[in-house]
Design a protein around this motif. Structure first.
Motif, PDB file in Angstrom:
ATOM      1  N   ALA A 156      67.403  25.162  92.976  1.00  0.00           N
ATOM      2  CA  ALA A 156      66.444  25.663  91.990  1.00  0.00           C
ATOM      3  C   ALA A 156      65.203  24.779  91.921  1.00  0.00           C
ATOM      4  CB  ALA A 156      67.100  25.733  90.617  1.00  0.00           C
ATOM      5  N   ASP A 157      64.087  25.392  91.631  1.00  0.00           N
ATOM      6  CA  ASP A 157      62.812  24.703  91.462  1.00  0.00           C
ATOM      7  C   ASP A 157      62.719  24.221  90.011  1.00  0.00           C
ATOM      8  OD1 ASP A 157      60.197  23.840  91.297  1.00  0.00           O
ATOM      9  OD2 ASP A 157      59.311  25.793  91.788  1.00  0.00           O
ATOM     10  N   VAL A 158      63.248  23.034  89.753  1.00  0.00           N
ATOM     11  CA  VAL A 158      63.290  22.496  88.393  1.00  0.00           C
ATOM     12  C   VAL A 158      61.880  22.374  87.818  1.00  0.00           C
ATOM     13  CG1 VAL A 158      63.976  20.534  86.955  1.00  0.00           C
ATOM     14  CG2 VAL A 158      65.459  21.295  88.824  1.00  0.00           C
ATOM     15  N   ALA A 159      60.954  21.862  88.606  1.00  0.00           N
ATOM     16  CA  ALA A 159      59.576  21.698  88.126  1.00  0.00           C
ATOM     17  C   ALA A 159      58.960  23.061  87.796  1.00  0.00           C
ATOM     18  CB  ALA A 159      58.733  20.965  89.171  1.00  0.00           C
ATOM     19  N   GLY A 160      59.262  24.062  88.593  1.00  0.00           N
ATOM     20  CA  GLY A 160      58.743  25.405  88.341  1.00  0.00           C
ATOM     21  C   GLY A 160      59.292  26.003  87.054  1.00  0.00           C
ATOM     22  N   VAL A 161      60.578  25.788  86.796  1.00  0.00           N
ATOM     23  CA  VAL A 161      61.191  26.294  85.562  1.00  0.00           C
ATOM     24  C   VAL A 161      60.593  25.571  84.356  1.00  0.00           C
ATOM     25  CG1 VAL A 161      63.341  26.514  84.261  1.00  0.00           C
ATOM     26  CG2 VAL A 161      63.312  27.019  86.709  1.00  0.00           C
ATOM     27  N   ARG A 162      60.440  24.253  84.468  1.00  0.00           N
ATOM     28  CA  ARG A 162      59.819  23.489  83.368  1.00  0.00           C
ATOM     29  C   ARG A 162      58.393  23.991  83.107  1.00  0.00           C
ATOM     30  NH1 ARG A 162      62.952  19.579  81.538  1.00  0.00           N
ATOM     31  NH2 ARG A 162      64.367  18.498  82.944  1.00  0.00           N
ATOM     32  N   ALA A 163      57.652  24.273  84.165  1.00  0.00           N
ATOM     33  CA  ALA A 163      56.276  24.767  84.023  1.00  0.00           C
ATOM     34  C   ALA A 163      56.264  26.133  83.330  1.00  0.00           C
ATOM     35  CB  ALA A 163      55.597  24.846  85.384  1.00  0.00           C
ATOM     36  N   ALA A 164      57.218  26.992  83.673  1.00  0.00           N
ATOM     37  CA  ALA A 164      57.294  28.315  83.045  1.00  0.00           C
ATOM     38  C   ALA A 164      57.610  28.186  81.555  1.00  0.00           C
ATOM     39  CB  ALA A 164      58.346  29.180  83.745  1.00  0.00           C
ATOM     40  N   LEU A 165      58.506  27.276  81.197  1.00  0.00           N
ATOM     41  CA  LEU A 165      58.828  27.055  79.789  1.00  0.00           C
ATOM     42  C   LEU A 165      57.633  26.477  79.038  1.00  0.00           C
ATOM     43  CD1 LEU A 165      62.462  25.674  80.185  1.00  0.00           C
ATOM     44  CD2 LEU A 165      61.803  27.888  79.203  1.00  0.00           C
ATOM     45  N   ARG A 166      56.924  25.546  79.672  1.00  0.00           N
ATOM     46  CA  ARG A 166      55.716  24.988  79.043  1.00  0.00           C
ATOM     47  C   ARG A 166      54.652  26.069  78.850  1.00  0.00           C
ATOM     48  NH1 ARG A 166      56.596  20.658  82.469  1.00  0.00           N
ATOM     49  NH2 ARG A 166      54.989  21.414  83.873  1.00  0.00           N
ATOM     50  N   ALA A 167      54.546  26.996  79.791  1.00  0.00           N
ATOM     51  CA  ALA A 167      53.567  28.079  79.678  1.00  0.00           C
ATOM     52  C   ALA A 167      53.873  28.948  78.462  1.00  0.00           C
ATOM     53  CB  ALA A 167      53.553  28.916  80.955  1.00  0.00           C
ATOM     54  N   VAL A 168      55.153  29.229  78.216  1.00  0.00           N
ATOM     55  CA  VAL A 168      55.536  30.003  77.035  1.00  0.00           C
ATOM     56  C   VAL A 168      55.132  29.245  75.775  1.00  0.00           C
ATOM     57  CG1 VAL A 168      57.491  30.900  75.708  1.00  0.00           C
ATOM     58  CG2 VAL A 168      57.415  31.233  78.190  1.00  0.00           C
ATOM     59  N   GLU A 169      55.402  27.947  75.741  1.00  0.00           N
ATOM     60  CA  GLU A 169      55.003  27.132  74.591  1.00  0.00           C
ATOM     61  C   GLU A 169      53.492  27.188  74.398  1.00  0.00           C
ATOM     62  OE1 GLU A 169      56.648  23.363  75.724  1.00  0.00           O
ATOM     63  OE2 GLU A 169      58.576  23.788  74.786  1.00  0.00           O
ATOM     64  N   GLY A 170      52.738  27.159  75.504  1.00  0.00           N
ATOM     65  CA  GLY A 170      51.285  27.216  75.437  1.00  0.00           C
ATOM     66  C   GLY A 170      50.770  28.523  74.868  1.00  0.00           C
ATOM     67  N   VAL A 171      51.378  29.631  75.261  1.00  0.00           N
ATOM     68  CA  VAL A 171      50.966  30.925  74.716  1.00  0.00           C
ATOM     69  C   VAL A 171      51.210  30.950  73.213  1.00  0.00           C
ATOM     70  CG1 VAL A 171      51.463  33.409  74.700  1.00  0.00           C
ATOM     71  CG2 VAL A 171      51.229  32.201  76.877  1.00  0.00           C
ATOM     72  N   CYS A 172      52.319  30.400  72.771  1.00  0.00           N
ATOM     73  CA  CYS A 172      52.611  30.355  71.336  1.00  0.00           C
ATOM     74  C   CYS A 172      51.598  29.504  70.593  1.00  0.00           C
ATOM     75  CB  CYS A 172      54.013  29.818  71.087  1.00  0.00           C
ATOM     76  SG  CYS A 172      55.310  30.969  71.545  1.00  0.00           S
ATOM     77  N   THR A 173      51.221  28.383  71.159  1.00  0.00           N
ATOM     78  CA  THR A 173      50.274  27.471  70.524  1.00  0.00           C
ATOM     79  C   THR A 173      48.913  28.124  70.332  1.00  0.00           C
ATOM     80  OG1 THR A 173      51.415  25.577  71.480  1.00  0.00           O
ATOM     81  CG2 THR A 173      49.149  25.223  70.757  1.00  0.00           C
ATOM     82  N   GLY A 174      48.527  28.957  71.268  1.00  0.00           N
ATOM     83  CA  GLY A 174      47.226  29.613  71.178  1.00  0.00           C
ATOM     84  C   GLY A 174      46.135  28.727  71.741  1.00  0.00           C
ATOM     85  N   GLY A 175      44.886  29.110  71.499  1.00  0.00           N
ATOM     86  CA  GLY A 175      43.764  28.344  72.017  1.00  0.00           C
ATOM     87  C   GLY A 175      43.742  28.346  73.539  1.00  0.00           C
ATOM     88  N   GLU A 176      43.151  27.313  74.120  1.00  0.00           N
ATOM     89  CA  GLU A 176      43.037  27.216  75.579  1.00  0.00           C
ATOM     90  C   GLU A 176      44.383  27.282  76.274  1.00  0.00           C
ATOM     91  OE1 GLU A 176      40.819  24.126  77.690  1.00  0.00           O
ATOM     92  OE2 GLU A 176      39.301  24.347  76.123  1.00  0.00           O
ATOM     93  N   ALA A 177      45.405  26.708  75.661  1.00  0.00           N
ATOM     94  CA  ALA A 177      46.741  26.675  76.262  1.00  0.00           C
ATOM     95  C   ALA A 177      47.332  28.066  76.445  1.00  0.00           C
ATOM     96  CB  ALA A 177      47.684  25.828  75.412  1.00  0.00           C
ATOM     97  N   ALA A 178      46.794  29.062  75.731  1.00  0.00           N
ATOM     98  CA  ALA A 178      47.332  30.429  75.791  1.00  0.00           C
ATOM     99  C   ALA A 178      46.742  31.253  76.924  1.00  0.00           C
ATOM    100  CB  ALA A 178      47.098  31.133  74.454  1.00  0.00           C
ATOM    101  N   GLY A 179      45.763  30.721  77.626  1.00  0.00           N
ATOM    102  CA  GLY A 179      45.170  31.478  78.735  1.00  0.00           C
ATOM    103  C   GLY A 179      44.552  32.772  78.255  1.00  0.00           C
ATOM    104  N   GLN A 180      44.898  33.881  78.900  1.00  0.00           N
ATOM    105  CA  GLN A 180      44.329  35.182  78.553  1.00  0.00           C
ATOM    106  C   GLN A 180      44.684  35.622  77.138  1.00  0.00           C
ATOM    107  OE1 GLN A 180      45.849  37.578  81.797  1.00  0.00           O
ATOM    108  NE2 GLN A 180      43.830  37.587  82.766  1.00  0.00           N
ATOM    109  N   ALA A 181      45.755  35.091  76.581  1.00  0.00           N
ATOM    110  CA  ALA A 181      46.187  35.478  75.233  1.00  0.00           C
ATOM    111  C   ALA A 181      45.521  34.635  74.146  1.00  0.00           C
ATOM    112  CB  ALA A 181      47.706  35.355  75.127  1.00  0.00           C
ATOM    113  N   ALA A 182      44.569  33.796  74.523  1.00  0.00           N
ATOM    114  CA  ALA A 182      43.948  32.862  73.581  1.00  0.00           C
ATOM    115  C   ALA A 182      43.382  33.548  72.346  1.00  0.00           C
ATOM    116  CB  ALA A 182      42.858  32.054  74.277  1.00  0.00           C
TER     117      ALA A 182
END
Length: 127
Positions: A56-82
């Protein structure tokens, strides 16, 4: 008794090999409309991940989980959902998908503090 509000939550599941359907919980999404609150709390058990897929790509899974956290946070971290409100970000995150990190079904409850609820659910259902 303190005021309690309705909240919704969904577990974040890691499915290392989608074709096999094996999964484990790695996070929780919590949304409370009354408080315009959305958050993700995550915890990746690397041992479980490696047990289901030694390559498994551990770093990839961690990045995907961080991306979900970023969308929740909002702002720049949310990307298109900002620019989206908390409810739209939650609905986007719980949409079914065939990726390594997938949302589970949505459940509801009552809470006096959705931040505390997110931590409680992470401890209860993920760690």
């Amino acid at each position: 008794m303190s005021e309690r509000d309705v909240f919704e939550y969904a577990l974040l599941r890691v499915v290392p090999r989608v074709e096999r359907g094996e999964c484990f919980n790695a996070g929780v999404l919590v949304y409370c409309r009354a408080r315009s609150f959305v958050a993700a709390r995550t915890h990746l058990d690397e041992g479980k991940l490696r047990a289901l897929d030694p390559d498994a790509d551990v770093a990839g899974v961690r990045a995907a989980l961080r991306a979900v956290e970023g969308v929740c946070t909002g702002g720049e971290a949310a990307g298109q959902a900002a620019g989206d409100d908390a409810g739209r970000r939650f609905r986007w995150l719980i949409a079914p998908r065939s990726t390594v990190v997938q949302p589970g079904p949505v459940h509801t409850g009552l809470t006096g503090d959705p931040r505390v609820e997110a931590e409680r659910l992470l401890d209860l259902l993920v760690r």
